[in-house]
Scaffold this motif. Structure first.
Motif, PDB file in Angstrom:
ATOM      1  N   GLN A 276       6.235 -22.860  49.441  1.00 16.99           N
ATOM      2  CA  GLN A 276       6.117 -21.863  48.374  1.00 16.99           C
ATOM      3  C   GLN A 276       5.430 -20.595  48.846  1.00 16.99           C
ATOM      4  OE1 GLN A 276       4.137 -24.065  45.287  1.00 16.99           O
ATOM      5  NE2 GLN A 276       5.972 -25.180  44.696  1.00 16.99           N
ATOM      6  N   THR A 277       4.479 -20.729  49.780  1.00 19.17           N
ATOM      7  CA  THR A 277       3.759 -19.548  50.263  1.00 19.17           C
ATOM      8  C   THR A 277       4.588 -18.771  51.280  1.00 19.17           C
ATOM      9  OG1 THR A 277       1.677 -20.741  49.941  1.00 19.17           O
ATOM     10  CG2 THR A 277       1.609 -18.749  51.268  1.00 19.17           C
TER      11      THR A 277
ATOM     12  N   LEU B 172       9.865 -21.949  43.348  1.00 21.20           N
ATOM     13  CA  LEU B 172      10.857 -23.026  43.342  1.00 21.20           C
ATOM     14  C   LEU B 172      11.042 -23.655  44.722  1.00 21.20           C
ATOM     15  CD1 LEU B 172      13.656 -21.459  41.113  1.00 21.20           C
ATOM     16  CD2 LEU B 172      11.959 -23.162  40.444  1.00 21.20           C
ATOM     17  N   ALA B 173      10.441 -23.076  45.738  1.00 22.21           N
ATOM     18  CA  ALA B 173      10.678 -23.518  47.109  1.00 22.21           C
ATOM     19  C   ALA B 173       9.772 -24.698  47.452  1.00 22.21           C
ATOM     20  CB  ALA B 173      10.448 -22.368  48.084  1.00 22.21           C
TER      21      ALA B 173
ATOM     22  N   LYS C 145      19.920 -12.680  60.736  1.00 15.97           N
ATOM     23  CA  LYS C 145      18.954 -11.828  61.441  1.00 15.97           C
ATOM     24  C   LYS C 145      17.564 -12.016  60.842  1.00 15.97           C
ATOM     25  CE  LYS C 145      22.304  -8.270  62.768  1.00 15.97           C
ATOM     26  NZ  LYS C 145      22.642  -6.821  62.712  1.00 15.97           N
ATOM     27  N   GLY C 146      17.240 -13.224  60.517  1.00 21.22           N
ATOM     28  CA  GLY C 146      15.995 -13.561  59.852  1.00 21.22           C
ATOM     29  C   GLY C 146      16.290 -14.415  58.626  1.00 21.22           C
ATOM     30  N   VAL C 147      15.244 -14.909  58.006  1.00 20.08           N
ATOM     31  CA  VAL C 147      15.372 -15.770  56.835  1.00 20.08           C
ATOM     32  C   VAL C 147      14.654 -15.132  55.662  1.00 20.08           C
ATOM     33  CG1 VAL C 147      14.755 -17.995  55.828  1.00 20.08           C
ATOM     34  CG2 VAL C 147      15.633 -17.893  58.147  1.00 20.08           C
ATOM     35  N   VAL C 148      15.368 -14.982  54.556  1.00 18.19           N
ATOM     36  CA  VAL C 148      14.806 -14.471  53.315  1.00 18.19           C
ATOM     37  C   VAL C 148      14.599 -15.649  52.373  1.00 18.19           C
ATOM     38  CG1 VAL C 148      15.163 -12.926  51.352  1.00 18.19           C
ATOM     39  CG2 VAL C 148      15.939 -12.259  53.635  1.00 18.19           C
ATOM     40  N   GLY C 149      13.451 -15.651  51.677  1.00 18.60           N
ATOM     41  CA  GLY C 149      13.098 -16.789  50.844  1.00 18.60           C
ATOM     42  C   GLY C 149      14.140 -17.133  49.801  1.00 18.60           C
ATOM     43  N   ALA C 150      14.647 -16.140  49.082  1.00 17.52           N
ATOM     44  CA  ALA C 150      15.620 -16.410  48.014  1.00 17.52           C
ATOM     45  C   ALA C 150      16.891 -17.016  48.566  1.00 17.52           C
ATOM     46  CB  ALA C 150      15.916 -15.114  47.257  1.00 17.52           C
ATOM     47  N   ARG C 151      17.357 -16.507  49.724  1.00 20.60           N
ATOM     48  CA  ARG C 151      18.577 -17.046  50.317  1.00 20.60           C
ATOM     49  C   ARG C 151      18.367 -18.490  50.748  1.00 20.60           C
ATOM     50  NH1 ARG C 151      19.090 -14.222  55.023  1.00 20.60           N
ATOM     51  NH2 ARG C 151      19.921 -12.418  53.916  1.00 20.60           N
ATOM     52  N   LEU C 152      17.233 -18.787  51.371  1.00 20.75           N
ATOM     53  CA  LEU C 152      16.985 -20.151  51.818  1.00 20.75           C
ATOM     54  C   LEU C 152      16.899 -21.108  50.631  1.00 20.75           C
ATOM     55  CD1 LEU C 152      14.842 -21.254  54.760  1.00 20.75           C
ATOM     56  CD2 LEU C 152      14.535 -22.442  52.617  1.00 20.75           C
TER      57      LEU C 152
ATOM     58  N   MET D  87      -4.036 -22.393  40.540  1.00 22.38           N
ATOM     59  CA  MET D  87      -4.603 -22.146  39.217  1.00 22.38           C
ATOM     60  C   MET D  87      -6.121 -22.314  39.239  1.00 22.38           C
ATOM     61  SD  MET D  87      -3.726 -24.136  35.655  1.00 22.38           S
ATOM     62  CE  MET D  87      -4.381 -25.682  36.334  1.00 22.38           C
ATOM     63  N   LEU D  88      -6.601 -23.287  40.021  1.00 17.80           N
ATOM     64  CA  LEU D  88      -8.038 -23.495  40.145  1.00 17.80           C
ATOM     65  C   LEU D  88      -8.696 -22.433  41.025  1.00 17.80           C
ATOM     66  CD1 LEU D  88      -8.051 -27.372  40.632  1.00 17.80           C
ATOM     67  CD2 LEU D  88      -8.675 -26.114  38.561  1.00 17.80           C
ATOM     68  N   LEU D  89      -7.923 -21.853  41.931  1.00 21.73           N
ATOM     69  CA  LEU D  89      -8.441 -20.836  42.852  1.00 21.73           C
ATOM     70  C   LEU D  89      -7.520 -19.623  42.841  1.00 21.73           C
ATOM     71  CD1 LEU D  89      -9.435 -23.078  45.872  1.00 21.73           C
ATOM     72  CD2 LEU D  89     -10.995 -21.780  44.448  1.00 21.73           C
ATOM     73  N   PRO D  90      -7.531 -18.845  41.756  1.00 24.37           N
ATOM     74  CA  PRO D  90      -6.636 -17.680  41.697  1.00 24.37           C
ATOM     75  C   PRO D  90      -6.990 -16.656  42.758  1.00 24.37           C
ATOM     76  CG  PRO D  90      -8.233 -17.641  39.890  1.00 24.37           C
ATOM     77  CD  PRO D  90      -8.386 -18.968  40.564  1.00 24.37           C
ATOM     78  N   GLY D  91      -5.936 -16.108  43.377  1.00 20.49           N
ATOM     79  CA  GLY D  91      -6.137 -15.064  44.367  1.00 20.49           C
ATOM     80  C   GLY D  91      -6.555 -15.551  45.738  1.00 20.49           C
ATOM     81  N   ARG D  92      -6.480 -16.868  46.000  1.00 20.91           N
ATOM     82  CA  ARG D  92      -6.924 -17.396  47.288  1.00 20.91           C
ATOM     83  C   ARG D  92      -5.768 -17.692  48.238  1.00 20.91           C
ATOM     84  NH1 ARG D  92     -11.927 -17.051  49.201  1.00 20.91           N
ATOM     85  NH2 ARG D  92     -11.585 -19.000  50.343  1.00 20.91           N
ATOM     86  N   GLY D  93      -4.542 -17.311  47.887  1.00 24.86           N
ATOM     87  CA  GLY D  93      -3.433 -17.477  48.807  1.00 24.86           C
ATOM     88  C   GLY D  93      -2.880 -18.885  48.829  1.00 24.86           C
ATOM     89  N   ALA D  94      -2.685 -19.440  50.042  1.00 21.17           N
ATOM     90  CA  ALA D  94      -1.958 -20.701  50.192  1.00 21.17           C
ATOM     91  C   ALA D  94      -2.755 -21.913  49.741  1.00 21.17           C
ATOM     92  CB  ALA D  94      -1.552 -20.878  51.651  1.00 21.17           C
ATOM     93  N   VAL D  95      -4.072 -21.895  49.871  1.00 16.48           N
ATOM     94  CA  VAL D  95      -4.973 -23.006  49.512  1.00 16.48           C
ATOM     95  C   VAL D  95      -4.411 -24.351  49.994  1.00 16.48           C
ATOM     96  CG1 VAL D  95      -6.110 -21.845  47.592  1.00 16.48           C
ATOM     97  CG2 VAL D  95      -4.006 -23.062  47.133  1.00 16.48           C
TER      98      VAL D  95
END
Length: 372
Positions: free
Chosen positions: A120-121, A127-128, A179-186, A308-316
């Motif tokens: 997801q990150t 949805l990934a 030429k690379g991988v885009v999240g939505a396409r994958l 949700m428990l750590l908003p703004g902390r990235g991948a956690v």
């Protein structure tokens, strides 16, 4: 007081006028640095507190799981048995019957949770997760094929599921490469591959004996029933290898979240770093599926709970692993004791939790104009 002194004080204390160079005092820079440091310290303390809270909650559920059953053993006796005490009956029930299942719930949940957080990150799409984009479907197809064609079971069946997850992951990545991988396409290609593999699974089951199809269906639901130390040790060894690799690859995760151009500007090799992280995520999902079956929605839900428990902390990532372990422990406890005399597959309980969350996420995405 001279005009020159007044002008100097105005230049130092007031914003620069249009067209003049910006001048920031050393005191302002020091204040900003102290503010950033304070925010980081508070964020670090909160992350530590949340991590400890999740760990304590998981250990509490773990102890209760070992205590409750047909033979009720007080939690104090359970802890004594774990540290070498207790009578022979308690040792057999706790160490041989209940402990492997509870440990496998922790290990599989942690693997699913971290895999979901990685996907997801990296792909920047809620949805990934492995069970949505076809990784778990690849493991399921390989396991069903091995059990029905080669009568595989035990470790051979688990190895087949792991190989299937890896093959599905490679196929999805290759098909999504432009030429690379885009999240939505994958994600879209993963959904298509997953549907195709699920069709293969149901075709194989329709061609098999009834008893074989029933056993396959139980595994496909995701179950910890009847698990023993034979499934625990491979999962423990695999996670001991994959978790350090994932944390090492995750060093570039913050840069990747800024986009490929920004990541390259910061010195990260975006595509290579993304590939390494996705490979770790596929491995985590594959070994967890091999151990417990494709337990639905754990990878999908664990990371959002941690964020949700750590908003703004990235991948956690560590918090997502703890949330996944706690979720599987709670779901397996409910699966064992919700219906007296009946042990449900843990995947049924996680589906009851995860399916409404998926519907809510899709409804929310459409409401804010991101659902397509």
């Amino acid at each position: 007081m001279s005009d020159r002194g007044t002008s100097s004080r105005k230049t130092a204390g007031a914003p620069a006028a249009a067209g003049s160079p910006l001048r920031i005092s050393e005191a302002a820079l020091a204040d900003a640095a102290r503010t950033v440091a304070g925010v980081r310290r508070r964020g670090g303390r909160r992350a530590l507190a949340v991590g400890l809270g999740l760990a304590v909650a998981a250990f509490a559920v773990f102890a209760v799981t070992l205590s409750v059953g047909d033979m009720l053993i007080p939690v104090g006796d359970v802890l004594a048995t774990l540290f070498g005490g207790g009578d022979a009956g308690s040792q057999f029930v706790v160490l041989e019957l209940r402990l492997p299942r509870a440990l496998l719930a922790v290990l599989a949940g942690a693997g699913f949770g971290m895999a979901g957080a990685v996907f997801q990150t990296v792909l920047r799409n809620p949805l990934a997760s492995p069970d949505v984009i076809g990784i778990s479907s690849g493991a399921s197809a390989a396991a069903v094929l091995a059990s029905m064609v080669f009568a595989a079971s035990g470790l051979v069946l688990s190895a087949s599921a792991l190989i299937g997850a890896l093959v599905a992951g490679v196929a999805i990545y290759v098909l999504a490469w432009r030429k690379g991988v885009v999240g939505a396409r994958l994600v879209l290609i993963g959904l298509g591959v997953g549907f195709g593999l699920n069709s293969l699974v149901w075709y194989l089951m329709s061609r098999s004996e009834v008893s074989t199809a029933q056993n396959a269906l139980l595994w496909l639901t995701g179950s910890l029933n009847g698990r023993s130390w034979n499934q625990v040790w491979p999962q423990l060894i695999a996670l001991a290898v994959l978790l350090p690799l994932t944390f090492t690859a995750a060093r570039t995760l913050r840069a990747l979240q800024l986009g490929d151009d920004a990541a390259s500007g910061l010195g990260a090799r975006a595509e290579r770093s993304r590939l390494a992280l996705l490979a770790c995520g596929v491995g985590l999902a594959g070994v967890s599926t091999a151990a417990a079956g494709p337990v639905a929605f754990v990878a999908f839900v664990a990371a959002p709970v941690a964020r949700m428990l750590l908003p703004g902390r990235g991948a956690v990532l560590p918090h997502a692993a703890l949330a996944g372990a706690l979720l599987v422990l709670l779901a397996d406890f409910a699966a064992q004791h919700a219906l007296p005399g009946t042990q449900l597959p843990v995947g049924i309980v996680t589906s009851v939790v995860g399916a409404p969350y998926l519907l809510w996420l899709l409804a929310r995405a459409n409401r804010v104009g991101r659902g397509g």
